[in-house]
Design an enzyme around this catalytic site. Structure first.
Site, PDB file in Angstrom:
ATOM      1  N   GLU A  26      12.525 -16.568   1.553  1.00 40.12           N
ATOM      2  CA  GLU A  26      12.453 -16.019   2.909  1.00 40.12           C
ATOM      3  C   GLU A  26      12.688 -17.166   3.904  1.00 40.12           C
ATOM      4  O   GLU A  26      11.966 -18.161   3.887  1.00 40.12           O
ATOM      5  CB  GLU A  26      11.032 -15.452   3.074  1.00 40.12           C
ATOM      6  CG  GLU A  26      10.817 -14.582   4.236  1.00 40.12           C
ATOM      7  CD  GLU A  26       9.382 -14.017   4.225  1.00 40.12           C
ATOM      8  OE1 GLU A  26       8.487 -14.597   3.589  1.00 40.12           O
ATOM      9  OE2 GLU A  26       9.172 -12.990   4.871  1.00 40.12           O
ATOM     10  N   LYS A  78     -10.695 -14.527   9.279  1.00 37.60           N
ATOM     11  CA  LYS A  78     -10.239 -15.935   9.289  1.00 37.60           C
ATOM     12  C   LYS A  78      -9.029 -15.983  10.217  1.00 37.60           C
ATOM     13  O   LYS A  78      -7.963 -15.452   9.911  1.00 37.60           O
ATOM     14  CB  LYS A  78      -9.877 -16.388   7.873  1.00 37.60           C
ATOM     15  CG  LYS A  78      -9.038 -17.668   7.792  1.00 37.60           C
ATOM     16  CD  LYS A  78      -9.773 -18.885   8.313  1.00 37.60           C
ATOM     17  CE  LYS A  78      -8.919 -20.146   8.234  1.00 37.60           C
ATOM     18  NZ  LYS A  78      -7.761 -20.170   9.133  1.00 37.60           N
ATOM     19  N   GLU A 113      -0.357  -8.260   1.823  1.00 39.57           N
ATOM     20  CA  GLU A 113       0.943  -8.011   2.450  1.00 39.57           C
ATOM     21  C   GLU A 113       1.638  -9.370   2.469  1.00 39.57           C
ATOM     22  O   GLU A 113       1.289 -10.243   3.256  1.00 39.57           O
ATOM     23  CB  GLU A 113       0.689  -7.435   3.852  1.00 39.57           C
ATOM     24  CG  GLU A 113       1.881  -6.769   4.439  1.00 39.57           C
ATOM     25  CD  GLU A 113       2.641  -7.742   5.305  1.00 39.57           C
ATOM     26  OE1 GLU A 113       3.555  -8.375   4.759  1.00 39.57           O
ATOM     27  OE2 GLU A 113       2.318  -7.870   6.480  1.00 39.57           O
ATOM     28  N   CYS A 125       7.802 -11.003   8.368  1.00 41.93           N
ATOM     29  CA  CYS A 125       8.099 -10.814   6.948  1.00 41.93           C
ATOM     30  C   CYS A 125       9.009  -9.597   6.732  1.00 41.93           C
ATOM     31  O   CYS A 125       9.446  -9.362   5.611  1.00 41.93           O
ATOM     32  CB  CYS A 125       6.817 -10.701   6.142  1.00 41.93           C
ATOM     33  SG  CYS A 125       5.728  -9.478   6.805  1.00 41.93           S
TER      34      CYS A 125
END
Ligand code: SIN
Length: 457
Positions: free
Chosen positions: A360, A152, A229, A263
């Site tokens: 974050e 995807k 992840e 990240c």
């Protein structure tokens, strides 16, 4: 009848009866533990884990061996208990005791081989921030294992995926091995099919913790093998004995890579009070030289954020920090270059309770928190629901081992800020997900182990 147990009773004092399924006679009463007892047990296990994880393997081997010996010495009694409560013939119960003890110290009499087989069709859900590397990081080991993939592509950056598929085709992969699905409006619907379709045996996702939880829920309908992840909130610690030039290089590499949109970017920069002012001004001197602009321009060092929502989040984090007492030392504003541009920002005097501590930022904001001692820095670093990457800088070798082992993250950079490498296992702990990508460990995510036992008698 067994009436005496050495285990503690339930806090409530409640018990329940255990009956022999053959005679229906009550053989014992057992404490009826409840939620509070369970929470207490979890707390005790957590307390014990702090020291048990550090015991020498030979100490644990000795304990396991002794447990094994005691099971064998008490095999007849154990077998009788099993038969009492479970009903199986005593001979089977004796066999089970030997089998059970074998997990503590095994002595197999057959020949066993294992082989790794490809898990099957894999659904790979890719983020926009590395539209090439996140495909090869997942598809490389999947294809090496013999799996086929349905990728995807990220709605924000689907073209790289299509280009890589074209190159895979030219490389000679048979038709159907590498498949790309690009979607914008249908992203959720496509994700649902990939995570629930019975033919898909494995889902590998890189993205936010929030979406990871939804996808994991969907994957549970067909019990897929999964690796996730997810988000991070990386602590970046500069101790008073660090080489500040090396720490500066590390911070620039970690914090400002693709304008802070990875990240593993440093999100909370913790600096010992003795070197705090000096380090903050070194960072400001460096970022003043950055050129923010269009990525195609040769002079550009830092590009835009991916979209308006990303800019709004960064803006919100800065405003929240300032409202709670942070000081803007550099930047702090949207730029007039275009709607997706936010200025390189340095915030000082950060405090617990600001959004950056728990969310974050995914943008070009370097947020500096002071600390006074090593334990305080470790506690601040670990005060997070997520645990992907962590970094620290020190010249003291003992401290390096101590802090690396104390950080609750999947990846640690010691005196280095760029830790992403195809030969290193990438992945997190806590709510940053599980599974490892890259390195020899990455391939384990795409195989299942088959055991073949041969009797030799
Ligand atoms: C990510 O941001 O998801 C990946 C970062 C990396 O590979 O360094």
């Amino acid at each position: 009848m067994l009436r005496q147990w050495r285990m503690g009773g339930a806090k409530s004092g409640k018990v329940f009866a255990v009956d022999n399924p053959s005679t229906l006679v009550e053989v014992a009463i057992c404490p009826e533990f409840d939620e509070k007892d369970t929470e207490a047990a979890i707390k005790r296990a957590q307390e014990a884990f702090v020291s048990f994880r550090k015991t020498q393997p030979r100490v644990r081997a000795r304990l396991l061996r002794r447990w094994y010996e005691l099971m064998i010495e008490n095999a007849d009694d154990l077998a009788r208990i099993i038969t009492w409560e479970n009903g199986k013939p005593l001979a089977d119960s004796k066999t089970e005791v030997n089998y059970a003890a074998g997990f503590l110290a095994s002595n197999p009499s057959c020949r066993i081989i294992t082989q790794k087989e490809p898990v099957g069709v894999c659904g790979l859900i890719i983020p926009w921030n590395f539209p090439a590397a996140m495909i090869t990081r997942k598809a490389g080991p999947a294809l090496a294992a013999g799996c086929t993939v349905v990728v995807k592509a990220p709605a924000e950056a689907p073209l790289t995926a299509l280009a890589l598929a074209e190159l895979a085709d030219r490389a000679g992969f048979p038709k159907g091995v590498v498949n790309i699905i690009a979607a914008l409006e249908n992203t959720v619907a496509v994700g649902k099919v990939l995570t629930t379709h019975p033919i898909v045996k494995k889902v590998s996702f890189t993205g936010s913790t929030r979406v990871g939880k939804l996808l994991m829920n969907q994957c549970s309908s067909t019990l897929k093998k999964v690796s996730f992840e997810l988000g991070g909130n990386a602590p970046f610690i500069v101790f008073e004995d660090a080489d500040l030039d090396i720490a500066l290089r590390g911070l620039i590499a970690s914090k400002f890579r693709i304008s802070g949109q990875t990240c593993v970017c440093a999100n909370r920069i913790l600096v010992h009070r003795k070197v705090y002012d000096k380090f903050v001004s070194m960072v400001v001197d460096t970022v003043e030289k950055f050129e923010v602009g269009d990525g195609m321009a040769e002079t550009t060092t830092h590009g835009p954020l991916i979209h308006g929502l990303a800019v709004a989040k960064v803006d919100d984090h800065v405003k929240d920090a300032v409202a709670k007492g942070a000081r803007v030392v550099h930047g702090g504003k949207r730029l007039s270059l275009g709607t997706n541009f936010f200025g390189i920002t340095v915030l000082a005097d950060m405090k617990p309770g600001m959004k950056i501590c728990s969310e974050e930022t995914f943008g070009p904001v370097a947020a500096f928190f002071p600390f006074d001692n090593e334990q305080e820095a470790i506690d601040m670093a670990n005060d997070s629901e997520v645990g992907l990457a962590g970094y620290f800088f020190s010249k003291d070798l003992s401290r390096c081992w101590r802090v690396a082992e104390a950080l609750e993250v999947g990846m640690v950079g010691v005196n280095v800020g760029a830790i992403s490498d195809p030969v290193a296992p990438f992945g997190g702990v806590k709510q940053s997900g599980f599974g490892r990508e890259g390195s020899k460990y990455g391939i384990d995510e795409f195989v299942v182990t088959k055991m073949i036992m041969t009797g030799i008698e």
